[in-house]
Design an enzyme around this catalytic site. Structure first.
Site, short mmCIF file in Angstrom:
data_model
loop_
_atom_site.label_atom_id
_atom_site.label_comp_id
_atom_site.label_asym_id
_atom_site.label_seq_id
_atom_site.Cartn_x
_atom_site.Cartn_y
_atom_site.Cartn_z
N HIS A 114 7.12 2.44 18.88
CA HIS A 114 5.98 2.80 18.01
C HIS A 114 6.03 4.29 17.62
O HIS A 114 5.13 5.06 17.96
CB HIS A 114 4.65 2.45 18.68
CG HIS A 114 3.53 2.23 17.69
ND1 HIS A 114 2.51 1.35 17.88
CD2 HIS A 114 3.30 2.79 16.47
CE1 HIS A 114 1.68 1.37 16.85
NE2 HIS A 114 2.15 2.25 15.97
N GLU A 142 2.13 -4.30 23.15
CA GLU A 142 2.61 -2.97 23.53
C GLU A 142 1.94 -2.50 24.82
O GLU A 142 0.75 -2.74 24.98
CB GLU A 142 2.32 -1.96 22.40
CG GLU A 142 3.21 -2.20 21.22
CD GLU A 142 2.95 -1.24 20.06
OE1 GLU A 142 2.33 -0.18 20.28
OE2 GLU A 142 3.36 -1.57 18.95
N GLY A 191 0.86 -1.19 0.00
CA GLY A 191 0.00 0.00 0.00
C GLY A 191 0.89 1.23 0.00
O GLY A 191 2.08 1.16 -0.37
N ARG A 208 2.20 -3.76 12.56
CA ARG A 208 1.60 -4.07 13.86
C ARG A 208 2.37 -5.25 14.46
O ARG A 208 2.73 -6.21 13.75
CB ARG A 208 0.13 -4.44 13.72
CG ARG A 208 -0.81 -3.25 13.54
CD ARG A 208 -0.92 -2.38 14.79
NE ARG A 208 -1.84 -1.27 14.64
CZ ARG A 208 -1.51 -0.04 14.20
NH1 ARG A 208 -0.25 0.23 13.88
NH2 ARG A 208 -2.42 0.90 14.13
C1 DGY Z 1 -1.15 4.05 12.70
O1 DGY Z 1 -1.64 5.11 12.33
O2 DGY Z 1 -1.74 2.98 12.54
C2 DGY Z 1 0.18 4.09 13.31
O3 DGY Z 1 0.56 2.89 13.84
C3 DGY Z 1 0.22 5.18 14.37
O4 DGY Z 1 1.55 5.49 14.57
#
Ligand code: DGY
Length: 319
Positions: free
Chosen positions: A285, A267, A155, A238
Site C-alpha cells: 500500500h 491488509e 477519476g 482498494r
Molecule cells: C488513499 O488516500 O486512499 C490511499 O489509499 C492512501 O495511500
C-alpha cells in the site's frame, strides 16, 4: 479552543497548523492505535483526524460524543468511515482528493511495468543467488507499445494513469460511472466502454474505482475468466475490489498472465496463495507514500479540520 484527536502519526507541518489554534491529542505510537485506546481518547473530541487504518463507525462516533463536528480522513478513499452514520449525527466527513493523484498513478504504472517486464521475478532470482546469464529467451515479458490499457474508474488517478500509458504508446479504454470531460477523453484518445468489453479487450486492466458495496469483488472468477490469457491486472485502489482467492487461482492456472497489487483484501495480510506465485508483484500500500504527497494529504486534512472548527465549509467534504 477545540480538542482535536489525531489517530496516528502525521507530518509535523499539519500538526503545527492544528496546534496553532487548538488543543491537539495525537497518537505518537509506531504501531496503529488500539481500538480501546482510540475509543477512550476520542471522548469529548470536537474533531477527529483519522487514518485509513481506523474504522470510524457508530461505536466510535458515540464514544466521541455529540459535540463532534468533523472526521477528517487523511486519505482520498474513505471506505473506513461510515458516512451515513456521520451524516445522521451532523458530523462532517472529509477526505484528501487531488493531492495524491500523481503519486498513486506512478505506483500504478510502476506495477504495470513490474508485472509486464517481470521485474519482481528478476529481483527475487538475483537475491536468491540463482545462476543466470543473458539469454535470448530469458525472463521475457510483454511490451506495452500498441497494447490496450483498460482503466476501471476514470477519476483523477485513473486519468493520470492513462496519461502515463499514452506516453508509453498504449491505447486507452475506460469504464466509468459518469462521462469524463470530452476534451480529456479526446487528448487521451480514449473510449468509454462497459466493464465486460473492457475486460475482454484490454492487455492491462488497472483499477481506480472507489470501494463500496457496489464494487466489492467487482473482479472475481467470472470476470477474470473473460480476460485475455496474456493480460495483466493491477490494483492500486482498494483490496476488496478483487477477490484475492479467485485472482490467485487465475494466476496459477494461466487464465491471465500476471498481476500487480498495492492493496489487499485484509491488509496487512496477503492471501497465502498469492505469496507462492511468481507472476504477481506485491507492494505494501505505497500509492501515496512520498514525503511530499503525505505532507500535502495531512495539510489538507488539517485545513478541512480548521475550516469546520471555524464554522466554515471545508475544502473537500464527502457528505
Ligand atoms: C488513499 O488516500 O486512499 C490511499 O489509499 C492512501 O495511500
Amino acid at each position: 479552543m477545540s480538542r482535536v484527536v489525531v489517530t496516528g502519526r502525521i507530518p509535523e507541518a499539519a500538526l503545527d497548523k492544528l496546534r496553532a489554534s487548538h488543543e491537539v491529542d495525537a497518537w505518537e505510537g509506531a504501531e496503529s492505535i488500539g481500538r480501546e485506546e482510540l475509543l477512550r481518547r476520542v471522548a469529548g473530541a470536537d474533531a477527529i483526524v483519522s487514518l485509513l487504518t481506523e474504522r470510524v463507525d457508530a461505536e466510535l462516533l458515540d464514544a466521541a460524543g455529540p459535540q463532534l463536528k468533523i472526521v477528517s480522513n487523511v486519505a482520498v478513499g474513505y471506505d473506513n468511515i461510515n458516512v451515513p452514520e456521520c451524516t445522521e449525527r451532523h458530523v462532517i466527513a472529509t477526505n484528501t482528493p487531488g493531492v495524491l493523484t500523481e503519486a498513486t498513478a506512478d505506483i500504478a504504472f510502476g506495477l504495470i511495468l513490474m508485472a509486464t517486464r517481470r521485474l519482481g521475478e528478476g529481483e527475487r532470482l538475483i537475491r536468491a543467488g540463482q545462476a543466470w546469464k543473458w539469454g535470448m529467451f530469458f525472463l521475457l515479458g510483454s511490451s506495452l507499445q500498441g497494447k490496450t490499457l483498460g482503466v476501471v474508474g476514470m477519476g483523477g488517478i485513473g486519468q493520470a494513469t492513462a496519461r502515463r500509458a499514452k506516453a508509453f504508446g498504449m491505447e486507452i479504454v475506460y469504464q466509468s460511472r459518469s462521462e469524463i470531460d470530452p476534451s480529456i477523453a479526446e487528448d487521451l484518445g480514449s473510449r468509454r466502454v462497459e466493464l465486460d468489453e473492457l475486460l475482454a479487450i484490454s492487455d492491462v486492466v488497472s483499477l481506480h474505482c472507489p470501494y463500496g458495496p457496489s464494487t466489492h469483488h467487482l473482479i472475481g472468477a467470472e470476470q477474470l475468466a473473460t480476460m485475455k490469457d496474456t493480460a495483466y491486472l493491477v490494483n492500486t485502489a482498494r483490496g476488496p475490489i478483487v477477490n484475492e482467492a479467485a485472482l490467485a487461482l487465475a494466476l496459477r492456472e494461466g487464465q491471465i498472465a500476471g498481476a500487480g497489487l498495492d492493496v489487499f483484501e485484509q491488509e496487512p495480510k496477503v492471501h497465502p496463495w498469492l505469496l507462492e506465485l511468481e507472476n504477481v508483484s506485491l507492494v505494501p500500500h505505497l500509492g501515496s507514500a512520498t514525503v511530499e504527497t503525505r505532507t500535502s494529504m495531512a495539510v489538507l486534512a488539517a485545513e478541512n479540520t480548521l475550516a469546520v472548527l471555524g464554522g466554515e465549509q471545508p475544502p473537500t467534504p464527502v457528505n
